[in-house]
Scaffold this motif. Structure first.
Motif, PDB file in Angstrom:
ATOM      1  N   VAL A 186     119.644  23.401 116.988  1.00  0.00           N
ATOM      2  CA  VAL A 186     118.318  23.942 116.033  1.00  0.00           C
ATOM      3  C   VAL A 186     117.999  22.357 115.220  1.00  0.00           C
ATOM      4  O   VAL A 186     116.880  22.300 114.555  1.00  0.00           O
ATOM      5  CB  VAL A 186     118.946  25.224 115.145  1.00  0.00           C
ATOM      6  CG1 VAL A 186     120.021  24.960 113.759  1.00  0.00           C
ATOM      7  CG2 VAL A 186     117.940  25.272 114.553  1.00  0.00           C
ATOM      8  N   ILE A 187     118.182  21.638 114.554  1.00  0.00           N
ATOM      9  CA  ILE A 187     118.293  20.328 113.852  1.00  0.00           C
ATOM     10  C   ILE A 187     117.458  19.762 114.450  1.00  0.00           C
ATOM     11  O   ILE A 187     116.365  18.961 114.406  1.00  0.00           O
ATOM     12  CB  ILE A 187     119.611  19.962 113.236  1.00  0.00           C
ATOM     13  CG1 ILE A 187     119.634  20.617 111.910  1.00  0.00           C
ATOM     14  CG2 ILE A 187     118.610  18.137 112.712  1.00  0.00           C
ATOM     15  CD1 ILE A 187     120.581  20.244 111.032  1.00  0.00           C
ATOM     16  N   ASP A 188     118.397  19.485 116.097  1.00  0.00           N
ATOM     17  CA  ASP A 188     116.836  18.713 116.460  1.00  0.00           C
ATOM     18  C   ASP A 188     115.829  19.337 116.971  1.00  0.00           C
ATOM     19  O   ASP A 188     114.801  17.940 117.324  1.00  0.00           O
ATOM     20  CB  ASP A 188     118.268  18.506 118.548  1.00  0.00           C
ATOM     21  CG  ASP A 188     117.715  17.974 119.543  1.00  0.00           C
ATOM     22  OD1 ASP A 188     116.605  17.000 118.953  1.00  0.00           O
ATOM     23  OD2 ASP A 188     118.409  17.096 120.647  1.00  0.00           O
ATOM     24  N   ARG A 189     115.962  20.597 118.025  1.00  0.00           N
ATOM     25  CA  ARG A 189     114.404  20.627 117.746  1.00  0.00           C
ATOM     26  C   ARG A 189     113.368  20.925 116.713  1.00  0.00           C
ATOM     27  O   ARG A 189     112.291  20.556 116.913  1.00  0.00           O
ATOM     28  CB  ARG A 189     114.408  23.144 118.210  1.00  0.00           C
ATOM     29  CG  ARG A 189     113.840  23.511 118.588  1.00  0.00           C
ATOM     30  CD  ARG A 189     113.897  24.851 118.980  1.00  0.00           C
ATOM     31  NE  ARG A 189     114.354  25.742 117.490  1.00  0.00           N
ATOM     32  CZ  ARG A 189     115.565  26.268 118.050  1.00  0.00           C
ATOM     33  NH1 ARG A 189     116.763  25.449 118.862  1.00  0.00           N
ATOM     34  NH2 ARG A 189     115.820  27.186 116.560  1.00  0.00           N
ATOM     35  N   LEU A 190     113.916  21.702 115.786  1.00  0.00           N
ATOM     36  CA  LEU A 190     113.212  20.968 114.076  1.00  0.00           C
ATOM     37  C   LEU A 190     113.029  19.569 113.748  1.00  0.00           C
ATOM     38  O   LEU A 190     111.821  19.656 113.509  1.00  0.00           O
ATOM     39  CB  LEU A 190     113.953  21.555 113.232  1.00  0.00           C
ATOM     40  CG  LEU A 190     113.975  23.829 112.582  1.00  0.00           C
ATOM     41  CD1 LEU A 190     114.760  23.785 111.759  1.00  0.00           C
ATOM     42  CD2 LEU A 190     112.304  24.480 113.255  1.00  0.00           C
ATOM     43  N   ALA A 191     113.299  18.550 113.751  1.00  0.00           N
ATOM     44  CA  ALA A 191     113.351  17.417 113.526  1.00  0.00           C
ATOM     45  C   ALA A 191     111.996  17.141 115.115  1.00  0.00           C
ATOM     46  O   ALA A 191     111.203  15.854 113.787  1.00  0.00           O
ATOM     47  CB  ALA A 191     114.084  16.643 113.846  1.00  0.00           C
ATOM     48  N   ARG A 192     111.600  17.460 116.291  1.00  0.00           N
ATOM     49  CA  ARG A 192     110.536  17.219 116.630  1.00  0.00           C
ATOM     50  C   ARG A 192     109.581  17.579 115.919  1.00  0.00           C
ATOM     51  O   ARG A 192     108.414  16.946 116.321  1.00  0.00           O
ATOM     52  CB  ARG A 192     110.783  17.589 118.636  1.00  0.00           C
ATOM     53  CG  ARG A 192     112.141  17.634 118.653  1.00  0.00           C
ATOM     54  CD  ARG A 192     112.144  18.047 119.856  1.00  0.00           C
ATOM     55  NE  ARG A 192     113.454  18.326 120.735  1.00  0.00           N
ATOM     56  CZ  ARG A 192     113.697  19.096 121.294  1.00  0.00           C
ATOM     57  NH1 ARG A 192     113.446  19.652 122.055  1.00  0.00           N
ATOM     58  NH2 ARG A 192     115.391  18.732 122.194  1.00  0.00           N
ATOM     59  N   GLU A 193     109.571  18.217 114.722  1.00  0.00           N
ATOM     60  CA  GLU A 193     107.918  18.948 114.608  1.00  0.00           C
ATOM     61  C   GLU A 193     107.793  18.043 113.073  1.00  0.00           C
ATOM     62  O   GLU A 193     107.168  18.122 112.467  1.00  0.00           O
ATOM     63  CB  GLU A 193     107.902  20.107 114.424  1.00  0.00           C
ATOM     64  CG  GLU A 193     108.226  20.589 115.994  1.00  0.00           C
ATOM     65  CD  GLU A 193     108.240  22.412 115.593  1.00  0.00           C
ATOM     66  OE1 GLU A 193     108.223  22.871 114.717  1.00  0.00           O
ATOM     67  OE2 GLU A 193     107.907  22.685 116.397  1.00  0.00           O
ATOM     68  N   GLY A 194     108.544  16.926 112.688  1.00  0.00           N
ATOM     69  CA  GLY A 194     109.259  16.446 111.777  1.00  0.00           C
ATOM     70  C   GLY A 194     108.429  15.297 111.258  1.00  0.00           C
ATOM     71  O   GLY A 194     108.345  14.249 112.500  1.00  0.00           O
ATOM     72  N   ASP A 195     108.928  14.535 110.559  1.00  0.00           N
ATOM     73  CA  ASP A 195     108.596  13.220 109.840  1.00  0.00           C
ATOM     74  C   ASP A 195     110.171  12.687 109.658  1.00  0.00           C
ATOM     75  O   ASP A 195     110.294  13.204 108.530  1.00  0.00           O
ATOM     76  CB  ASP A 195     107.539  12.631 109.375  1.00  0.00           C
ATOM     77  CG  ASP A 195     107.666  11.511 108.974  1.00  0.00           C
ATOM     78  OD1 ASP A 195     107.418  10.506 109.104  1.00  0.00           O
ATOM     79  OD2 ASP A 195     106.479  10.740 107.539  1.00  0.00           O
ATOM     80  N   PRO A 196     110.036  12.000 110.709  1.00  0.00           N
ATOM     81  CA  PRO A 196     111.798  11.324 110.463  1.00  0.00           C
ATOM     82  C   PRO A 196     111.798   9.924 109.372  1.00  0.00           C
ATOM     83  O   PRO A 196     113.098   9.481 109.173  1.00  0.00           O
ATOM     84  CB  PRO A 196     112.224  10.179 112.029  1.00  0.00           C
ATOM     85  CG  PRO A 196     110.908   9.994 112.444  1.00  0.00           C
ATOM     86  CD  PRO A 196     110.141  11.495 112.177  1.00  0.00           C
ATOM     87  N   ALA A 197     110.292   9.156 108.866  1.00  0.00           N
ATOM     88  CA  ALA A 197     110.433   8.224 108.321  1.00  0.00           C
ATOM     89  C   ALA A 197     109.948   9.326 106.461  1.00  0.00           C
ATOM     90  O   ALA A 197     109.761   8.463 105.487  1.00  0.00           O
ATOM     91  CB  ALA A 197     109.196   7.325 108.064  1.00  0.00           C
ATOM     92  N   ALA A 198     109.564  10.560 106.140  1.00  0.00           N
ATOM     93  CA  ALA A 198     109.523  11.537 105.295  1.00  0.00           C
ATOM     94  C   ALA A 198     110.628  11.280 104.513  1.00  0.00           C
ATOM     95  O   ALA A 198     109.883  10.538 103.146  1.00  0.00           O
ATOM     96  CB  ALA A 198     109.149  12.800 105.459  1.00  0.00           C
ATOM     97  N   ILE A 199     111.340  11.244 103.906  1.00  0.00           N
ATOM     98  CA  ILE A 199     113.109  10.966 103.558  1.00  0.00           C
ATOM     99  C   ILE A 199     113.666   9.760 103.907  1.00  0.00           C
ATOM    100  O   ILE A 199     114.118   9.915 104.594  1.00  0.00           O
ATOM    101  CB  ILE A 199     113.146  12.460 103.661  1.00  0.00           C
ATOM    102  CG1 ILE A 199     112.378  12.989 103.163  1.00  0.00           C
ATOM    103  CG2 ILE A 199     114.421  12.064 102.168  1.00  0.00           C
ATOM    104  CD1 ILE A 199     113.244  14.627 103.588  1.00  0.00           C
ATOM    105  N   ALA A 200     114.115   8.832 102.665  1.00  0.00           N
ATOM    106  CA  ALA A 200     115.107   7.691 103.664  1.00  0.00           C
ATOM    107  C   ALA A 200     116.282   7.940 102.189  1.00  0.00           C
ATOM    108  O   ALA A 200     116.752   7.757 101.314  1.00  0.00           O
ATOM    109  CB  ALA A 200     114.426   7.049 102.088  1.00  0.00           C
TER     110      ALA A 200
END
Length: 369
Positions: A186-200
């Motif tokens: 589920v994290i893999d699926r949701l991450a595709r729609e998120g910004d990997p650089a949003a939070i350090a």
């Protein structure tokens, strides 16, 4: 192909009853009975429930695997089983079943290592393993870098998780985000729609003085959980997709960075990735990108062979037979902490032959007719 060893493998280290049938490096059947749905309401695997599920699923899953492979149990050249590491009770069910079948069929028994099996399964998809093989194994219970000059007898630990494994961190963050269990998919699926650089989020053990090949995800897990708690305490909406993407990026960044470094330091020009987390799409993509830049060939089995399965155990068992490794004896037992340096648990000689009495012959007729 007919001359290659035909081996049945049994895997019960955690919550999946896996039975595979392999001839040489060719996969003939991979039957799985999973109890993951039963554990989901508890938020994790309950060992006693897993053991009971293995007990109930064992014989039907073996019968299904043999049927799918189109072979008879009497045709087998050996039976392999995960002897460790894993949940003690779950392992014991598999080992007991393998010993019973091997005894009834008068076949050699091979107790093999769960982690070494995760490496060997790649042979079923990409052919024989290069020697030595560098492997990054990532699952709910372990994150390991292993160098295997010989998968049947020589596996060397380069680095390991010193606290939470990557898969465990995925499950815990999914729980904090109320995403259910297991957390990885589920994290893999949701991450595709998120910004990997949003939070350090932090990258554990990546400093110049830190162990080069060890992993730590406890600090990352705590950092993500506190970030989420702070948002909720302030009455703000948690950007679940960005959190998922940023957390996932922190995990795979560390994993791939250390794996590529290990290959370069050891002069190995290829990398094999296995274990349940190897099904993660971002891990695969980043590993491919970094390996290409470094001139390293990447080998990753298809997702169905990355999670726990009987095919991987059968693959290692077939390699044991092909290389004439000694079979395990009837004293084989489950070892929940079996070290990866022991790819298999041999006896002093090949499993002894024996004469069946009338009771055993009746049992064989019932099981294999």
């Amino acid at each position: 192909m007919a001359d290659e060893p035909l081996v049945l493998g049994i895997e019960t280290s955690c919550d999946e009853t896996g039975v595979g049938v392999v001839r040489g490096t060719t996969l003939l059947a991979d039957a799985i009975a999973s109890s993951v749905d039963t554990h989901a309401r508890f938020g994790g695997v309950v060992p006693e429930i897993a053991s009971r599920a293995h007990l109930e699923a064992m014989v039907p899953t073996i019968e299904r695997a043999l049927k799918d492979a189109g072979v008879s149990a009497r045709d087998l050249d050996g039976i392999a089983v995960t002897a460790g590491p894993g949940l003690a009770g779950a392992l014991l069910v598999g080992v007991s079943a393998a010993k019973a079948y091997a005894y009834a069929l008068n076949k050699p028994l091979y107790g093999v290592n769960h982690l070494a099996s995760h490496i060997c399964v790649d042979q079923l998809e990409h052919g024989p393993l290069p020697e030595p093989t560098m492997a990054l194994l990532v699952s709910g219970g372990h994150s390991s870098l292993l160098l295997a000059p010989d998968i049947t007898s020589d596996v060397r630990p380069m680095g390991a998780t010193i606290d939470d494994a990557a898969g465990e961190a995925f499950d815990k963050i999914a729980r904090v985000l109320d995403l259910g269990f297991p957390g990885g998919p589920v994290i893999d699926r949701l991450a595709r729609e998120g910004d990997p650089a949003a939070i350090a989020f932090p990258r554990g053990l990546t400093g110049s003085r830190d162990p080069a090949y060890d992993f730590s995800f406890s600090g990352l897990k705590t950092s993500v959980a506190r970030w989420i708690e702070a948002k909720r305490a302030a009455g703000e909406e948690v950007p679940v997709r960005d959190v998922a993407a940023s957390f996932q990026e922190a995990v795979v960044d560390v994993l791939t960075r250390k794996a590529v470094r290990a290959c370069q330091d050891q002069g190995v020009d290829h990398l094999m990735i296995g274990g349940g987390v190897a099904a993660n799409s971002r891990l695969r993509a980043l590993a491919q990108e970094r390996c290409e830049r470094a001139g390293i060939r990447l080998r990753v089995p298809r997702p169905g062979l990355c999670t726990d399965n009987g095919a991987m155990v059968a693959a290692l068992g077939a390699e044991m037979v092909a290389r004439n490794r000694p079979a395990s004896d009837w004293e084989l037992s489950a070892d929940s902490s079996l070290p990866v340096t022991d790819p298999h648990v041999p006896g002093s000689a090949h499993a002894p032959t024996h004469d069946h009495d009338h009771v055993h012959e009746i049992s064989k007729d019932n099981l294999y007719s």
